[in-house]
Design an enzyme around this catalytic site. Structure first.
Site, PDB file in Angstrom:
ATOM      1  N   ASP A  25       1.167  -1.001   0.141  1.00  0.00           N
ATOM      2  CA  ASP A  25      -0.001  -0.183  -0.371  1.00  0.00           C
ATOM      3  C   ASP A  25       1.201   1.420   0.150  1.00  0.00           C
ATOM      4  O   ASP A  25       1.874   1.308   0.772  1.00  0.00           O
ATOM      5  CB  ASP A  25      -0.888  -0.403   0.898  1.00  0.00           C
ATOM      6  CG  ASP A  25      -1.475   1.015   1.548  1.00  0.00           C
ATOM      7  OD1 ASP A  25      -2.384   1.595   0.264  1.00  0.00           O
ATOM      8  OD2 ASP A  25      -1.911   1.063   2.477  1.00  0.00           O
ATOM      9  N   ASP A  29      -4.290   3.340   2.198  1.00  0.00           N
ATOM     10  CA  ASP A  29      -6.015   2.605   2.494  1.00  0.00           C
ATOM     11  C   ASP A  29      -6.263   1.763   3.465  1.00  0.00           C
ATOM     12  O   ASP A  29      -7.022   0.777   2.696  1.00  0.00           O
ATOM     13  CB  ASP A  29      -6.975   3.102   1.301  1.00  0.00           C
ATOM     14  CG  ASP A  29      -6.047   2.510   0.015  1.00  0.00           C
ATOM     15  OD1 ASP A  29      -4.993   1.790   0.360  1.00  0.00           O
ATOM     16  OD2 ASP A  29      -6.638   3.007  -1.184  1.00  0.00           O
ATOM     17  N   ASP A  33      -1.302  -0.877  -4.223  1.00  0.00           N
ATOM     18  CA  ASP A  33      -1.511  -0.574  -5.470  1.00  0.00           C
ATOM     19  C   ASP A  33      -0.167  -0.054  -6.221  1.00  0.00           C
ATOM     20  O   ASP A  33       0.545  -1.054  -5.892  1.00  0.00           O
ATOM     21  CB  ASP A  33      -2.093   1.374  -4.707  1.00  0.00           C
ATOM     22  CG  ASP A  33      -1.175   1.530  -3.834  1.00  0.00           C
ATOM     23  OD1 ASP A  33      -0.176   1.691  -3.887  1.00  0.00           O
ATOM     24  OD2 ASP A  33      -1.832   2.099  -2.926  1.00  0.00           O
ATOM     25  N   ASP A 102      -4.266  -9.860 -15.774  1.00  0.00           N
ATOM     26  CA  ASP A 102      -5.210 -10.260 -15.767  1.00  0.00           C
ATOM     27  C   ASP A 102      -6.637 -10.983 -17.229  1.00  0.00           C
ATOM     28  O   ASP A 102      -6.770  -9.465 -16.544  1.00  0.00           O
ATOM     29  CB  ASP A 102      -5.788 -10.624 -14.397  1.00  0.00           C
ATOM     30  CG  ASP A 102      -5.956 -12.381 -13.704  1.00  0.00           C
ATOM     31  OD1 ASP A 102      -6.311 -13.169 -14.542  1.00  0.00           O
ATOM     32  OD2 ASP A 102      -5.592 -12.648 -13.090  1.00  0.00           O
ATOM     33  N   GLU A 267      -6.045 -20.028 -17.457  1.00  0.00           N
ATOM     34  CA  GLU A 267      -6.381 -20.762 -16.747  1.00  0.00           C
ATOM     35  C   GLU A 267      -7.491 -22.013 -16.848  1.00  0.00           C
ATOM     36  O   GLU A 267      -8.799 -21.553 -16.991  1.00  0.00           O
ATOM     37  CB  GLU A 267      -6.943 -19.355 -15.294  1.00  0.00           C
ATOM     38  CG  GLU A 267      -7.551 -20.090 -14.315  1.00  0.00           C
ATOM     39  CD  GLU A 267      -8.906 -20.047 -13.082  1.00  0.00           C
ATOM     40  OE1 GLU A 267      -8.761 -20.177 -12.708  1.00  0.00           O
ATOM     41  OE2 GLU A 267      -9.530 -19.310 -13.209  1.00  0.00           O
ATOM     42  N   HIS A 329      -3.383 -17.309  -5.449  1.00  0.00           N
ATOM     43  CA  HIS A 329      -4.762 -15.932  -4.893  1.00  0.00           C
ATOM     44  C   HIS A 329      -5.853 -16.883  -4.546  1.00  0.00           C
ATOM     45  O   HIS A 329      -7.295 -16.552  -3.833  1.00  0.00           O
ATOM     46  CB  HIS A 329      -4.761 -15.240  -5.581  1.00  0.00           C
ATOM     47  CG  HIS A 329      -6.042 -15.084  -6.681  1.00  0.00           C
ATOM     48  ND1 HIS A 329      -5.173 -16.106  -7.170  1.00  0.00           N
ATOM     49  CD2 HIS A 329      -7.289 -14.903  -6.640  1.00  0.00           C
ATOM     50  CE1 HIS A 329      -5.873 -15.316  -8.754  1.00  0.00           C
ATOM     51  NE2 HIS A 329      -7.326 -15.065  -8.059  1.00  0.00           N
ATOM     52  N   ASP A 330      -6.356 -18.223  -5.098  1.00  0.00           N
ATOM     53  CA  ASP A 330      -7.182 -19.532  -4.562  1.00  0.00           C
ATOM     54  C   ASP A 330      -7.082 -20.746  -4.148  1.00  0.00           C
ATOM     55  O   ASP A 330      -7.710 -21.052  -3.583  1.00  0.00           O
ATOM     56  CB  ASP A 330      -7.738 -19.835  -6.285  1.00  0.00           C
ATOM     57  CG  ASP A 330      -8.823 -18.475  -7.136  1.00  0.00           C
ATOM     58  OD1 ASP A 330      -8.529 -17.688  -6.859  1.00  0.00           O
ATOM     59  OD2 ASP A 330      -8.043 -18.763  -8.406  1.00  0.00           O
TER      60      ASP A 330
END
Ligand code: GLC
Length: 521
Positions: A25, A29, A33, A102, A267, A329-330
């Site tokens: 970050d 926030d 980013d 992505d 994917e 991330h899954d």
């Protein structure tokens, strides 16, 4: 094929997945980013990877954390803007690294102007850009298809009296790739980023993008039982892997090839025979790399992995380059799944198999189990199907950079909790420690760069004691052997070692210690 010397970067190299919300970050926030990623590029470069894949950075209401795209040609304000993206792209390229975005072609956000227009009326010019159907005769959904996130895959729109299809959340309506205008608009979106200089795309749920004509019911899955995700009640026979989707992948590939040295990664979750078809043919290729998730899906024991590796290698067409993924991330964190000692062995396996490895951020630190308190769960899949252990937040926690407040990730409480051991398990601490996971990853990646046998050499499984996986990588005159002990007892080392690297320290003599992996000449 064997000992080719002309391997492109995406065959020789290693890919590093960044989950932008959780990397760094820069504006306080609590969410990562693009400027944050730019600030942390030293880490990526020092690791020794070759390309960065960024999970989606496009404008998104974040119902599925960026996989619900509201504008295919913009940047989500949380992450920055196009100028910040161009700066990041330049900075990444300046380090000799490639960038993959992505691309999410199966569905947009329901906030995308295309869907807003499509939904406005049955006669809208964009009605057919999405998949609308009349109710079944009883007024219910048009067929029995189940969303991957649970519940019917159809959402009723009272205003127009029709249902629309959503393979994921209702906020993610499926696009209709059979409509030529939609297809052209999506290919234009790929062009937009290629023209800006991106080196390729990871393509989200590529095998989903076309559905069978007539929308027949999917057959029941005889192996489903309660406790398994609801999606698996049915076999997705008619909702995925259609011939027309392969044809579209070939069109995407032709577009990528028209730009030269760009890469497409799909994917795709399918059994080997159907998975391999996504390479296409030499005359009409499809994706360069259909992502191979079998290291994630299979039990962590030597016999299972050996059979799986052999079957995968055997399934590849002659022009098909292999690839391996161990985290995302899954998926659950590898160190949470197999434990920290075996996660070191897993790192060696990932980086010594034949094929392009994809490494997920944070796995290079060995981040393990992170329990997400109930009131902090954000993953929509888990919120819709609680209690069956499918939560994805545990793999999406922020990168711990150092021992300063919030691990140097942010100046405020991050959007997801940090790993509980962040004060010691962080980049700064592990950089100083010759025995850390980070040091192991750096050494493995350096060795891979230094030895063509590891990057592009031939592969052969060798005989091994029970619980041990042994294979050879060969290129020109160089022959390396890798022995991985997947058990917690010591085993005889099946060859005389001149050890180049061990997952433990110092090097052994004649035995493979518990949980040890070695690369040997
Ligand atoms: C892919 C993404 C996942 C997302 C889903 C829907 O599987 O990796 O995070 O939820 O597609 O876009």
């Amino acid at each position: 094929m064997s000992n080719r010397t002309d391997h492109p970067w995406w065959e020789r190299g290693t890919i590093y997945q960044i989950y932008p919300r959780s990397f760094q970050d820069s504006d306080g926030d609590g969410v990562g980013d693009l400027a944050g990623i730019e600030r942390r590029l030293d880490h990526v470069a020092a690791l020794g990877v070759d390309a960065i894949w960024l999970s989606p950075i496009f404008p998104s209401p974040m119902a599925d954390f960026g996989y619900d795209v509201a504008d295919y040609c913009g940047i989500e304000p949380l992450f920055g803007d196009l100028a910040a993206f161009d700066r990041l792209l330049t900075a990444i390229h300046a380090r000799g690294l490639k960038v993959l975005l992505d691309f999410v072609p199966n569905h947009s956000s329901d906030q995308h102007p295309w869907f807003v227009e499509s939904r406005a009326s049955r006669h809208s010019a964009k009605r057919d850009w999405y998949i609308w159907r009349d109710p079944a005769s009883d007024g219910g959904p048009p067929n029995n298809w189940i969303s991957d996130f649970g519940g019917s895959a159809w959402e009723y729109d009272a205003a127009s009296g029709q249902y629309y299809l959503h393979a994921f959340l209702r906020q993610q309506p499926d696009l209709n790739w059979r409509n030529p205008e939609l297809k052209a608009a999506m290919l234009d979106a790929m062009r937009f980023w290629f023209d800006r200089g991106v080196d390729g795309f990871r393509i989200d749920v590529l095998w989903h993008i076309v559905k069978a004509e007539g929308f027949p019911d999917n057959p029941p899955n005889p192996y489903w039982r309660p406790g398994i995700t609801e999606r698996d009640r049915l076999i997705q026979q008619h909702s995925t892997d259609q011939p027309e989707a392969h044809a579209i992948a070939a069109e995407m590939r032709a577009l990528a090839d028209s730009y030269g040295d760009r890469v497409l990664i799909g994917e795709i979750f399918l059994p080997n025979d159907r998975h391999a078809r996504w390479y296409g043919t030499p005359e009409r290729p499809q994706v360069h790399l259909p992502f191979n998730f079998q290291l994630i899906e299979n039990a962590w024991d030597a016999a299972t992995l050996r059979d799986m590796i052999a079957a995968y290698e055997a399934s590849l067409p002659p022009h098909g380059w292999p690839n391996w993924v161990i985290g995302s991330h899954d998926a659950p964190r590898i160190a949470a799944r197999v434990g920290e000692a075996q996660a070191r062995v897993a790192a060696m396996l990932l980086l010594t198999l034949r094929g392009t490895p994809t490494l997920y951020q944070g796995d290079e630190l060995g981040i393990g189990q992170v329990d997400i308190p109930a009131d902090r769960i954000r993953d929509p899949q888990e919120l819709r199907q609680p209690g069956i252990g499918i939560g994805r937040d545990r793999s999406r926690t922020p990168m711990p950079w150092d021992a300063s407040p919030f691990a140097g990730f942010s100046t405020v409480e991050p959007w997801l909790p940090l790993n509980p051991d962040w004060p010691t398990r962080n980049v700064a601490a592990q950089e100083q420690d010759p025995r850390s996971m980070l040091t192991l990853y750096r050494r493995l990646l350096a060795l891979r760069r230094a030895h063509p046998a590891l990057a592009v050499g031939d592969f052969r499984l060798l005989d091994a004691p029970d619980g041990v996986l042994v294979y050879e990588r060969r290129h020109g005159d160089e022959r390396l052997r890798i022995a991985l002990n997947l058990t917690d007892s010591s085993k005889p080392l099946p060859f005389a070692p001149e050890v180049l690297l061990s997952t433990l320290d110092p090097a052994p003599d004649g035995v493979l210690r518990a949980n040890e992996g070695v690369i040997s000449r």
